[in-house]
Design an enzyme around this catalytic site. Structure first.
Site, mmCIF file in Angstrom:
data_model
loop_
_atom_site.group_PDB
_atom_site.id
_atom_site.type_symbol
_atom_site.label_atom_id
_atom_site.label_comp_id
_atom_site.label_asym_id
_atom_site.label_seq_id
_atom_site.Cartn_x
_atom_site.Cartn_y
_atom_site.Cartn_z
ATOM 1 N N HIS A 33 50.094 91.579 -3.331
ATOM 2 C CA HIS A 33 50.115 93.028 -3.144
ATOM 3 C C HIS A 33 50.573 93.389 -1.721
ATOM 4 C CE1 HIS A 33 49.028 97.101 -4.113
ATOM 5 N NE2 HIS A 33 48.255 97.194 -3.055
ATOM 6 N N GLU A 81 55.774 87.611 -14.585
ATOM 7 C CA GLU A 81 56.765 86.726 -13.989
ATOM 8 C C GLU A 81 56.372 86.362 -12.552
ATOM 9 O OE1 GLU A 81 61.565 86.807 -13.345
ATOM 10 O OE2 GLU A 81 60.596 88.479 -14.410
ATOM 11 N N GLU A 117 41.251 102.543 -14.890
ATOM 12 C CA GLU A 117 41.738 101.192 -15.154
ATOM 13 C C GLU A 117 40.720 100.178 -14.657
ATOM 14 O OE1 GLU A 117 46.043 99.381 -14.506
ATOM 15 O OE2 GLU A 117 44.778 98.954 -12.768
ATOM 16 N N VAL A 142 39.072 105.134 -5.558
ATOM 17 C CA VAL A 142 39.986 106.152 -6.049
ATOM 18 C C VAL A 142 41.321 105.897 -5.351
ATOM 19 C CG1 VAL A 142 40.479 108.621 -6.108
ATOM 20 C CG2 VAL A 142 38.149 107.797 -6.474
#
Lengths: 209, 209, 209, 209
Positions: B157, B115, B141, B45
């Site tokens: 990330h 990109e 998702e 979550v």
């Protein structure tokens, strides 16, 4: 079957305990906002069919015995996956430091990789399991590797079962190219390592607010 | 805090249920001795701090609300990792077929990667959760990717959090090279794919004896 | 063996999913600071040996088949334990309300307990499992009972296996006294119920500070 | 908050490891077809709010410190539930025998139950946790009790939080009657114990065919 169940039970127990312990190391690094050298941990007890094969190979009689426990050092198997190649050394040092297990052998297939292209760091440890009849010592094998090394190894392992190590030249070539690709991913990762580590620290601190 | 806990509870429930369900798919392939397109499954979550950031970014007020539930489609997030690039399509087709969820959007960042170099297949689904006050629909998702894609993404990330997307040229170059290495590992794997699949089948059949 | 594994796999999946779902109900009550009617949840797939016995008893051929799936309604079994007798009704109503399963039969062995002294509420449900070959409907049995009822039942179950239901008079007497003790524990608990519930609420609110 | 997280982490680790270890004892009994004295195992790290209360009560300053670690012996808490009263002694003996923990105190609230009616066997143990900075010793409390004892204790615990131990006479009477009912269930179980044990053995052997 009952005999094998009883023989394998302490190995299962050792795998369960060691998994919890190594996952705990990861949690500690996270709480301290430091890059964790451990990405994830898996474990398994060697399936009977593979024990059988190994017995044939080693000329050991296929029955639950002290002899078999000494000869097959990977009945309990743990695997520790790392993000960067040099995390492996950190993990190895951590394991050497622990008082709840005793390292009895180390094989460095990274500094000096196998002919096949296999790269990994192996440790054989002795681990005490408390049973309802008292303590017994169990051997376990810990494999420490990057995700890319693991990737390649799982593929080679599958192919090995089919070709018994005698790969057609075509396959051999492809395996070699996959090994090179895995190696080069590790190399690129190492280049970017310090940047990522610092960013991970920043990342965790940020999340805390 | 109590308000957020209550708001997030059904998302937590959805993540737990979907993890069990997707892991179950893997188990089914294994029992049928077929190569599983699913290597492993994770879920989470979205942490409150990240929800807060996303709210700022989207101009949505940071409070548990229907509006927020509609705008942030990744509060419940699942990730499915695959061994080969073309396993991804198999997983996508499996998910489209399920009656316990409804696919409402798909984004193919593999055919047409971002990109930044990011590659992954995203699905937004609607999933019904039974609460003690009745059924509610939750958005989730699902990201489907190979291990190499996942590797690169986790690095990008981390760096993104530090540089807010404005990477120094040096970093940008290294990220690009890491992306190429990840891509080339996937390519080599695809070359060897059919061999490995057949070997895995052989492998599992063998184990059964 | 492979045939049975494949036949039982969706039952295993159903048990795993339902366990997560019923445990989730408990979590929801806790987050809302309300006494949870669910104390804990267990589940199991009926062992092959018990399936074999039941087949003999019912005159069904012992092979994975649609017939067997229809006749044996408890291959997938869930058990929900409650703190108080009247929590059972709350759970039953919650289950009737859910959209992810369909109740097809209910047996109330509490209002009207079995001659043996057995008390429990049984529901047979139909539950859709998504397999890689599409959706299939699975029957499952849910037993809802207090801890005291469960206690007694586990004992009677063990003895039943030994004596095949033909208890010596001595055993019969003791079982009856144990049933009475279990019943009287439930009675005393009911007397004190409202006090405890209010205290639990108070307790949870307190903890939040 | 970060300070407390770091302080509590080894306690969490100890609870996780001990849960795996005690559950493993149960598994061993089952594999050997012997009645398991352990029915189930739970564990928890004491919530911060309860640590705070205990600090007030004991006059210890509420901050992560060596002093607090020595004074609060139940920050790590394990609970072992037994089917029969005399299983408790078996478990106690097993714990005394283990080499991976050191018993430092025992309190027998069964032979000599508390005024309140509370019955349970408590052990305070010292348990070594391996952290990334080396080994540290952790105190943990293990409570061993039957299901009936546990039942009563959970009720008394809830009421205690509301009334701070000053129960109205009405409540006191009801609690006493519940304690008697729990006690009498344990008594009846003991009467039937040998029969059930033998039957369980028979039961497990039967299943194996």
């Amino acid at each position: 079957m009952g005999q094998w169940d009883r023989f394998l039970e302490p190995y299962k127990q050792a795998v369960d305990e060691l998994k919890i312990k190594f996952k705990g190391m990861r949690a500690q690094y996270e709480i301290e906002n430091v890059h964790s050298p451990i990405e994830f941990v898996t474990g398994r007890v060697k399936p009977l069919a593979s024990i059988y094969d190994k017995c044939l190979e080693k000329g050991v009689s296929f029955e639950p015995s002290r002899k078999l426990a000494e000869e097959l050092q990977d009945i309990a198997g743990l695997r520790i996956m790392c993000q960067f190649v040099d995390d492996i050394e950190t993990v190895v040092n951590q394991l050497r430091m622990r008082n709840d297990l005793r390292v009895i052998e180390e094989k460095d297939y990274i500094a000096k990789n196998k002919e096949s292209g296999y790269r990994s760091y192996h440790m054989i440890i002795e681990y005490p399991v408390q049973t309802v009849h008292g303590e017994i010592q169990i051997l376990a094998e810990i494999q420490i590797r990057t995700l890319a090394m693991n990737f390649w190894a799982s593929i080679e392992h599958s192919l090995n079962y089919k070709y018994k190590g005698l790969f057609p030249q075509e396959i051999q070539l492809r395996l070699k190219r996959a090994a090179e690709a895995a190696f080069s991913l590790d190399e690129e990762m190492s280049q970017i390592r310090d940047e990522v580590r610092e960013a991970q620290k920043y990342f965790s601190e940020y999340k805390e607010t």
